[in-house]
Design a protein around this motif. Structure first.
Motif, PDB file in Angstrom:
ATOM      1  N   SER B  18      35.239  31.445  36.958  1.00 31.09           N
ATOM      2  CA  SER B  18      35.099  30.893  35.503  1.00 31.09           C
ATOM      3  C   SER B  18      35.884  31.837  34.310  1.00 31.09           C
ATOM      4  O   SER B  18      36.137  33.030  34.877  1.00 31.09           O
ATOM      5  CB  SER B  18      34.027  30.776  34.956  1.00 31.09           C
ATOM      6  N   ARG B  19      36.291  31.253  33.415  1.00 40.04           N
ATOM      7  CA  ARG B  19      36.877  32.027  32.165  1.00 40.04           C
ATOM      8  C   ARG B  19      36.175  33.325  32.066  1.00 40.04           C
ATOM      9  O   ARG B  19      36.526  34.368  31.981  1.00 40.04           O
ATOM     10  CB  ARG B  19      37.097  31.082  31.149  1.00 40.04           C
ATOM     11  N   GLU B  20      34.654  32.921  31.673  1.00 43.00           N
ATOM     12  CA  GLU B  20      33.987  34.129  31.491  1.00 43.00           C
ATOM     13  C   GLU B  20      33.936  35.229  32.513  1.00 43.00           C
ATOM     14  O   GLU B  20      33.826  36.577  32.249  1.00 43.00           O
ATOM     15  CB  GLU B  20      32.527  33.731  31.285  1.00 43.00           C
ATOM     16  N   GLY B  21      33.879  34.897  33.714  1.00 45.82           N
ATOM     17  CA  GLY B  21      34.123  35.971  34.902  1.00 45.82           C
ATOM     18  C   GLY B  21      35.190  36.708  34.929  1.00 45.82           C
ATOM     19  O   GLY B  21      35.211  37.749  35.260  1.00 45.82           O
ATOM     20  N   VAL B  22      36.320  35.966  34.410  1.00 45.14           N
ATOM     21  CA  VAL B  22      37.692  36.484  34.561  1.00 45.14           C
ATOM     22  C   VAL B  22      37.561  37.752  33.414  1.00 45.14           C
ATOM     23  O   VAL B  22      37.904  38.837  33.578  1.00 45.14           O
ATOM     24  CB  VAL B  22      38.997  35.742  34.270  1.00 45.14           C
ATOM     25  N   HIS B 140      45.073  36.659  46.523  1.00 45.20           N
ATOM     26  CA  HIS B 140      45.117  38.056  46.501  1.00 45.20           C
ATOM     27  C   HIS B 140      44.554  38.413  45.032  1.00 45.20           C
ATOM     28  O   HIS B 140      45.110  38.581  43.998  1.00 45.20           O
ATOM     29  CB  HIS B 140      46.527  38.562  46.466  1.00 45.20           C
ATOM     30  N   PRO B 141      43.190  38.085  44.941  1.00 43.68           N
ATOM     31  CA  PRO B 141      42.559  38.060  43.830  1.00 43.68           C
ATOM     32  C   PRO B 141      42.874  39.324  42.790  1.00 43.68           C
ATOM     33  O   PRO B 141      42.872  39.126  41.431  1.00 43.68           O
ATOM     34  CB  PRO B 141      41.054  37.839  43.871  1.00 43.68           C
ATOM     35  N   THR B 142      42.712  40.375  43.141  1.00 47.19           N
ATOM     36  CA  THR B 142      42.841  41.691  42.446  1.00 47.19           C
ATOM     37  C   THR B 142      44.177  41.773  41.823  1.00 47.19           C
ATOM     38  O   THR B 142      44.433  42.260  40.800  1.00 47.19           O
ATOM     39  CB  THR B 142      42.507  42.938  43.063  1.00 47.19           C
ATOM     40  N   GLN B 143      45.168  41.210  42.730  1.00 48.65           N
ATOM     41  CA  GLN B 143      46.612  40.984  41.943  1.00 48.65           C
ATOM     42  C   GLN B 143      46.326  40.293  40.841  1.00 48.65           C
ATOM     43  O   GLN B 143      47.414  40.577  39.766  1.00 48.65           O
ATOM     44  CB  GLN B 143      47.560  40.587  43.046  1.00 48.65           C
ATOM     45  N   GLY B 144      45.838  38.948  41.033  1.00 48.47           N
ATOM     46  CA  GLY B 144      45.621  37.909  40.003  1.00 48.47           C
ATOM     47  C   GLY B 144      45.174  38.636  38.661  1.00 48.47           C
ATOM     48  O   GLY B 144      45.535  38.515  37.587  1.00 48.47           O
ATOM     49  N   LEU B 145      44.225  39.179  39.044  1.00 51.15           N
ATOM     50  CA  LEU B 145      43.368  39.911  37.731  1.00 51.15           C
ATOM     51  C   LEU B 145      44.132  41.032  36.842  1.00 51.15           C
ATOM     52  O   LEU B 145      44.243  41.159  35.636  1.00 51.15           O
ATOM     53  CB  LEU B 145      41.952  40.196  38.133  1.00 51.15           C
ATOM     54  N   LEU B 146      44.956  42.009  37.917  1.00 50.58           N
ATOM     55  CA  LEU B 146      45.673  42.789  37.041  1.00 50.58           C
ATOM     56  C   LEU B 146      46.854  42.487  36.719  1.00 50.58           C
ATOM     57  O   LEU B 146      47.121  42.854  35.340  1.00 50.58           O
ATOM     58  CB  LEU B 146      46.038  44.064  38.383  1.00 50.58           C
ATOM     59  N   ASP B 147      47.434  41.365  36.992  1.00 47.36           N
ATOM     60  CA  ASP B 147      48.375  40.474  36.259  1.00 47.36           C
ATOM     61  C   ASP B 147      47.945  40.088  34.878  1.00 47.36           C
ATOM     62  O   ASP B 147      48.622  40.233  33.887  1.00 47.36           O
ATOM     63  CB  ASP B 147      49.032  39.409  37.313  1.00 47.36           C
ATOM     64  N   ALA B 193      45.795  30.343  39.644  1.00 52.23           N
ATOM     65  CA  ALA B 193      44.200  30.096  39.162  1.00 52.23           C
ATOM     66  C   ALA B 193      43.923  30.818  37.957  1.00 52.23           C
ATOM     67  O   ALA B 193      43.344  30.483  36.993  1.00 52.23           O
ATOM     68  CB  ALA B 193      43.446  30.646  40.319  1.00 52.23           C
ATOM     69  N   VAL B 194      44.085  32.297  37.997  1.00 53.77           N
ATOM     70  CA  VAL B 194      43.682  32.947  36.731  1.00 53.77           C
ATOM     71  C   VAL B 194      44.427  32.570  35.333  1.00 53.77           C
ATOM     72  O   VAL B 194      43.815  32.437  34.439  1.00 53.77           O
ATOM     73  CB  VAL B 194      43.878  34.474  37.091  1.00 53.77           C
ATOM     74  N   TYR B 195      45.563  32.166  35.458  1.00 52.79           N
ATOM     75  CA  TYR B 195      46.493  31.902  34.071  1.00 52.79           C
ATOM     76  C   TYR B 195      46.010  30.553  33.647  1.00 52.79           C
ATOM     77  O   TYR B 195      45.743  30.115  32.567  1.00 52.79           O
ATOM     78  CB  TYR B 195      47.985  31.981  34.444  1.00 52.79           C
ATOM     79  N   VAL B 309      44.628  50.518  39.116  1.00 60.23           N
ATOM     80  CA  VAL B 309      43.682  51.347  39.406  1.00 60.23           C
ATOM     81  C   VAL B 309      42.286  50.939  38.440  1.00 60.23           C
ATOM     82  O   VAL B 309      41.244  50.525  38.927  1.00 60.23           O
ATOM     83  CB  VAL B 309      43.940  52.606  39.212  1.00 60.23           C
ATOM     84  N   PRO B 310      42.606  50.529  37.166  1.00 57.51           N
ATOM     85  CA  PRO B 310      41.517  50.344  36.414  1.00 57.51           C
ATOM     86  C   PRO B 310      40.703  49.062  36.816  1.00 57.51           C
ATOM     87  O   PRO B 310      39.564  48.748  36.842  1.00 57.51           O
ATOM     88  CB  PRO B 310      41.714  50.356  34.765  1.00 57.51           C
ATOM     89  N   VAL B 311      41.788  48.075  37.006  1.00 58.03           N
ATOM     90  CA  VAL B 311      41.195  46.807  37.396  1.00 58.03           C
ATOM     91  C   VAL B 311      40.280  46.794  38.776  1.00 58.03           C
ATOM     92  O   VAL B 311      39.342  45.940  38.786  1.00 58.03           O
ATOM     93  CB  VAL B 311      42.413  45.521  37.426  1.00 58.03           C
ATOM     94  N   ARG B 312      40.791  47.468  39.412  1.00 60.74           N
ATOM     95  CA  ARG B 312      40.147  47.601  40.970  1.00 60.74           C
ATOM     96  C   ARG B 312      38.954  48.320  40.849  1.00 60.74           C
ATOM     97  O   ARG B 312      37.909  48.059  41.605  1.00 60.74           O
ATOM     98  CB  ARG B 312      41.093  47.852  41.930  1.00 60.74           C
ATOM     99  N   MET B 313      38.943  49.357  39.773  1.00 62.29           N
ATOM    100  CA  MET B 313      37.586  49.818  39.454  1.00 62.29           C
ATOM    101  C   MET B 313      36.710  49.079  39.191  1.00 62.29           C
ATOM    102  O   MET B 313      35.447  49.065  39.295  1.00 62.29           O
ATOM    103  CB  MET B 313      38.002  51.061  38.539  1.00 62.29           C
TER     104      MET B 313
END
Lengths: 436, 328
Positions: B18-22, B140-147, B193-195, B309-313
């Protein structure tokens, strides 16, 4: 009279009729109400059950020789017996392939020791490599009536044309796995929105449809009977129906899994649901179910494909395609036919009469030593009979299988309808679900 | 079937988050950015926890940044060098995971060439948190999140606001253009998905052969005219041709791909002055992106790497810290 099947509904041209069936020396000797049995006769209780011709599977991978860790002819036959089958057609994609008289004779010999009758489908090409014709005449001399390179189709149209011209003269039928492997492009599931989302490479329905269309035209050209195996696409069914209406000598089968599972089953990437052709979208499943009831489909065939756990327990890309079928097919067919409302005539047509005719098992053949299957329940016929309880409710379980393998996609599923007893050549091989 | 938070859960993909989860991940990552500027770049958040790192495919930035992230959180890292392990002797994924699990782990970070491999592991060891570091063509979820993190950071800086305070507002109606080998890209699936979850308007441009099957069902617009789409984009994300997945046969050649879909200097000049350029790496300079463009001031490529690094942390912290020991 050595044996009486007592109290069942005998399936006939005018619907099931309450009658007993007397059996002696491998044959039905009398059918009638309330038969008197000698004191030492064996009684098989058929109360509440259909009594019909033993089921015939057109499409079983028995894996012997080559992959006895997954199945043997003996274990596959026991699985068939529990499913209500009196005869199965063993597919030739063993290792080595069943592409010579010697290989056919080996399987026939093993089959004679098994609890149900085992017919052999021979390979169309040597080693199933799709290049050179296999010696179909020498296999036909042993009673082989069906030739296929199943596992794949014959890709080269010239090779298939020659195979059909050659087989026609032998009175044989060519059965095809219709999927163009180039178009299938190494895919592992149905190509569509779901494959795009899951990141799995798709096998388009077009791969099946183009090959069906090509094969139908080759049947037209050569006059050779064609059997389309495990048809799974609505469009492919339309092509077959149109060709049959034109009078082409074509038959088709569908599998229980293409009738009861759709592509969404693979969402969890469980390789148990990986199969070729792949599970299709709901609309295709519905078209097949409609075709089943409407008579567009000739037969239900299992494509029983045992795999040892270590080969199936891999990532979806790596795992081999295929799933078990023999032990659950009858109940699933009944479900696809509408459950309790299903007619016994349709059930036995799809699972016994038509497949027996397609495989050439409807008459006894001294070359193969196999009896007649899929016939009438009447005096003088070979006693290949199933006592099938269409109302019996049970739960499929991977722990409860005669097959050596465990790769059923139906573990835990509620089923209705189960074989209670089975006679093969007059011998009781299954009684009240216990193997005799 | 939306997942509200990754706290205490596996992270297999972004399609259901969800958006809140992101935003929870992005905001948590902001708090870890500061750790990087400390003299001692370490916090005790995951002390005593064990993270296994299992890379079946080659990787430079993802593996390094995951292992760095785990160490900065004081977790112990079990790093399996697949190439010199029993995997090479034919050990199955299930047995390898069981072996690692027997050593006592809280989470496994895995990259694998097969789509669904992370789901398989989550099924094999349900008590272990699985963090998907890329599975086949799938996610590749952590890539999406760090993007998303990197883009929000850049947008927030320009707007003079704080990223966490802005929530998802900077993404509302944002015109995101993703260009290149969409079909074979797990990054594209996670980015889309994330955008879209954050409210952006996503457009895709690719040769017809490199669009995924069923793209019409995606919440995106497919554009045929790349040059026109570039003039309207707020951010353009480039993807390389995945030649190891056979995409070389999907286009006539690299030169033609560059001509039709590469971000050349000429195409770069069509972008609005405010537009950003992103690339998840590895970049093939001169193919999908011109070397000068990759180094242009509006390119966020290096920031994407640094923010890994911070996103994967944040991901490790949220997935593991929410996990009671008794659950193992």
């Amino acid at each position: 009279m050595r044996l009486v099947v007592r109290g069942g509904e005998v399936v006939g041209p005018d619907g099931p009729v309450r009658a007993d069936v007397g059996v002696e020396d491998g044959r039905i000797v009398v059918v009638g109400p309330d038969l008197e049995a000698p004191g030492d006769a064996r009684i098989v209780d058929a109360t509440g059950c259909w009594v019909g011709p033993g089921l015939v599977d057109l499409h079983a991978h028995l894996r012997e020789p080559g992959h006895e860790e997954a199945e043997t002819i003996e274990s596959g036959a026991r699985a068939a017996a529990r499913g209500g089958y009196s005869a199965v057609v063993a597919m030739p994609n063993t290792e080595p392939a069943l592409d010579t008289a010697a290989m056919v004779a080996f399987v026939q010999a093993r089959g004679r020791e098994a609890c149900v009758e085992v017919a052999v489908a021979g390979a169309v090409t040597q080693g199933r490599r799709g290049e050179l014709l296999a010696p179909m005449a020498e296999m036909a001399a042993l009673g082989v009536r069906l030739f296929t390179d199943d596992g794949r189709g014959v890709e080269d149209p010239l090779v298939l044309r020659r195979a059909m011209e050659y087989a026609r003269g032998l009175g044989a039928r060519i059965a095809e796995h219709c999927e163009d492997e180039r178009l299938a492009a190494g895919g592992v599931m149905h190509e569509g929105a779901l494959s795009g989302r899951l990141g799995l490479v798709g096998r388009p329905a077009l791969a099946e449809e183009l090959m069906v269309a090509r094969d139908l035209e080759l049947a037209r050209l050569t006059g050779c009977p064609l059997h389309v195996m495990h048809l799974s696409s609505a469009r492919a069914l339309t092509l077959v129906v149109a060709a049959r209406a034109e009078g082409l000598p074509v038959t088709c089968e569908v599998t229980p899994h293409h009738l009861t599972l759709d592509e969404t089953a693979v969402e969890g990437y469980d390789p148990l649901f990986k199969v070729h052709p792949p599970l299709r979208p709901r609309a295709d499943v519905e078209a097949l179910v409609a075709g089943l009831a409407g008579g567009a489909i000739d037969a239900v065939a299992t494509d029983h494909a045992p795999h040892a756990p270590e080969t199936k327990d891999r990532t979806f890309d790596e795992a081999p395609p295929g799933m078990l079928g023999l032990e659950h097919a009858a109940a699933l067919t009944l479900e696809a036919l509408g459950g309790a409302a299903a007619s016994a005539a349709a059930f036995f047509a799809l699972l016994s009469r038509h497949p027996a005719r397609i495989a050439g098992l409807d008459v006894a053949d001294p070359r193969s030593g196999l009896g007649a299957h899929g016939g009438r329940v009447a005096a003088g016929e070979d006693a290949n009979l199933v006592v099938f309880d269409p109302r019996r409710r049970w739960r499929a379980s991977r722990e409860d299988l005669a097959s050596r393998a465990r790769n059923t996609p139906y573990h835990g599923r509620e089923l209705t309808g189960r074989a209670r007893a089975l006679l093969v050549a007059g011998r009781v091989v299954l009684d009240a679900e216990e193997l005799a | 079937m939306s997942v509200a938070s990754i706290r205490g859960r596996s992270l297999l993909g972004l399609a259901d988050l969800s958006r809140e989860g992101v935003l929870e991940v992005l905001d948590t990552a902001e708090t870890f950015v500061e750790v990087h500027s400390r003299e001692v770049k370490k916090v005790p958040a995951l002390r005593g926890r064990v993270v296994a790192s299992l890379f079946y495919e080659e990787s430079t930035r993802t593996r390094l940044s995951f292992e760095t992230a785990a160490k900065r959180l004081s977790a112990d890292v079990l790093s399996l060098a697949v190439a010199s392990s029993s995997v090479k002797k034919g050990e199955s994924l299930r047995d390898t995971i069981a072996t690692i699990d027997a050593l006592g782990i809280d989470a496994v970070v895995m990259r694998h060439a097969a789509s669904g491999a992370a789901e398989a592991v989550a099924r094999y060891v349900p008590h272990v948190r699985v963090i998907n570091a890329g599975d086949g063509l799938h996610q590749h979820p952590t890539q999406g999140l760090l993007d998303a993190f990197t883009l929000r950071q850049a947008l927030a800086e320009r707007a003079g606001v704080s990223g966490p305070d802005s929530g998802a507002s900077l993404f509302a109606g944002l015109n995101v253009l993703i260009v290149g080998d969409i079909r074979h890209s797990r990054v594209a699936r996670s980015d889309v998905a994330v955008y879209t979850t954050l409210g952006a308007r996503v457009r895709l441009a690719a040769p017809g052969t490199l669009l995924p099957p069923g793209v019409a069902s995606w919440p995106v617009e497919v554009v045929d005219d790349l040059d026109a789409a570039l003039t309207e984009a707020d951010v353009v994300c480039l993807l390389r041709l995945q030649r190891e997945r056979g995409s070389g046969t999907f286009v006539p050649g690299l030169a033609e791909f560059t001509r039709t879909h590469g971000l050349t200097v000429e195409r770069h000049a069509r972008l609005r002055p405010t537009a950003f350029v992103m690339h998840p790496g590895p970049m093939i300079r001169g193919v999908e992106i011109d070397s000068a463009v990759a180094d242009a001031p509006n390119a966020l490529v290096e920031r994407q790497v640094a923010n890994g690094v911070p996103v994967r942390m944040a991901v490790l912290y949220l997935t593991i810290a929410g996990l009671g020991r008794e659950a193992g």
